[in-house]
Design a protein around this motif. Structure first.
Motif, PDB file in Angstrom:
ATOM      1  N   GLY A 168       9.174   3.973  15.040  1.00 52.79           N
ATOM      2  CA  GLY A 168       7.798   3.604  15.324  1.00 52.79           C
ATOM      3  C   GLY A 168       7.596   2.102  15.238  1.00 52.79           C
ATOM      4  O   GLY A 168       8.520   1.317  15.354  1.00 52.79           O
ATOM      5  N   ILE A 169       6.347   1.717  15.013  1.00 56.15           N
ATOM      6  CA  ILE A 169       5.973   0.305  14.942  1.00 56.15           C
ATOM      7  C   ILE A 169       5.764  -0.078  13.476  1.00 56.15           C
ATOM      8  O   ILE A 169       5.020   0.585  12.761  1.00 56.15           O
ATOM      9  CB  ILE A 169       4.696   0.035  15.750  1.00 56.15           C
ATOM     10  N   HIS A 170       6.429  -1.146  13.043  1.00 59.68           N
ATOM     11  CA  HIS A 170       6.347  -1.602  11.656  1.00 59.68           C
ATOM     12  C   HIS A 170       6.138  -3.106  11.622  1.00 59.68           C
ATOM     13  O   HIS A 170       6.610  -3.827  12.487  1.00 59.68           O
ATOM     14  CB  HIS A 170       7.616  -1.264  10.883  1.00 59.68           C
ATOM     15  N   GLN A 171       5.459  -3.569  10.606  1.00 56.74           N
ATOM     16  CA  GLN A 171       5.266  -5.006  10.387  1.00 56.74           C
ATOM     17  C   GLN A 171       5.835  -5.354   9.028  1.00 56.74           C
ATOM     18  O   GLN A 171       5.550  -4.687   8.036  1.00 56.74           O
ATOM     19  CB  GLN A 171       3.798  -5.380  10.441  1.00 56.74           C
ATOM     20  N   ILE A 172       6.659  -6.386   8.983  1.00 55.63           N
ATOM     21  CA  ILE A 172       7.227  -6.859   7.717  1.00 55.63           C
ATOM     22  C   ILE A 172       7.132  -8.369   7.678  1.00 55.63           C
ATOM     23  O   ILE A 172       7.024  -9.033   8.708  1.00 55.63           O
ATOM     24  CB  ILE A 172       8.711  -6.432   7.546  1.00 55.63           C
ATOM     25  N   GLN A 173       7.187  -8.912   6.469  1.00 60.19           N
ATOM     26  CA  GLN A 173       7.263 -10.360   6.305  1.00 60.19           C
ATOM     27  C   GLN A 173       8.721 -10.734   6.183  1.00 60.19           C
ATOM     28  O   GLN A 173       9.542  -9.988   5.641  1.00 60.19           O
ATOM     29  CB  GLN A 173       6.517 -10.792   5.043  1.00 60.19           C
ATOM     30  N   PHE A 174       9.071 -11.918   6.674  1.00 60.64           N
ATOM     31  CA  PHE A 174      10.460 -12.372   6.617  1.00 60.64           C
ATOM     32  C   PHE A 174      10.969 -12.386   5.183  1.00 60.64           C
ATOM     33  O   PHE A 174      12.120 -12.061   4.921  1.00 60.64           O
ATOM     34  CB  PHE A 174      10.605 -13.764   7.249  1.00 60.64           C
ATOM     35  N   GLU A 175      10.102 -12.728   4.242  1.00 56.27           N
ATOM     36  CA  GLU A 175      10.501 -12.787   2.836  1.00 56.27           C
ATOM     37  C   GLU A 175      10.983 -11.423   2.313  1.00 56.27           C
ATOM     38  O   GLU A 175      11.739 -11.359   1.363  1.00 56.27           O
ATOM     39  CB  GLU A 175       9.332 -13.267   1.958  1.00 56.27           C
ATOM     40  N   ASP A 176      10.536 -10.329   2.926  1.00 56.98           N
ATOM     41  CA  ASP A 176      10.928  -8.984   2.501  1.00 56.98           C
ATOM     42  C   ASP A 176      12.275  -8.558   3.065  1.00 56.98           C
ATOM     43  O   ASP A 176      12.807  -7.522   2.674  1.00 56.98           O
ATOM     44  CB  ASP A 176       9.868  -7.966   2.907  1.00 56.98           C
ATOM     45  N   ILE A 177      12.796  -9.330   3.983  1.00 55.50           N
ATOM     46  CA  ILE A 177      14.110  -9.018   4.564  1.00 55.50           C
ATOM     47  C   ILE A 177      15.139  -9.489   3.580  1.00 55.50           C
ATOM     48  O   ILE A 177      16.059  -9.039   3.210  1.00 55.50           O
ATOM     49  CB  ILE A 177      14.314  -9.699   5.929  1.00 55.50           C
TER      50      ILE A 177
END
Length: 70
Positions: A61-70
């Motif tokens: 599906g569609i997800h939003q994450i912050q780069f810091e969480d990678i």
């Protein structure tokens, strides 16, 4: 740092980008990048971290994450 193309000073910025994966779309926000008058570039090591996250992530599906969480 000075750009070799336009002789402008490169500035640190944060951008957002959407990436299509096999399972859906991931919106990554706060990606560190460099901007000058002629272009905006994302450092190679940042792109490699995002790619590694995609390979390990199996979310659909569609997800939003912050780069810091990678």
């Amino acid at each position: 740092m000075i750009c070799g193309k336009c002789n402008c000073e490169k500035k640190n910025i944060h951008i957002s980008n959407s990436y299509q994966t096999n399972n859906g779309v991931i919106n990554v926000i706060n990606i560190p990048a460099l901007k000058c008058d002629c272009e905006t570039t994302v450092p190679q090591f940042v792109l490699m971290e995002i790619q590694t996250y995609f390979e390990k992530s199996h979310k659909a599906g569609i997800h939003q994450i912050q780069f810091e969480d990678i």
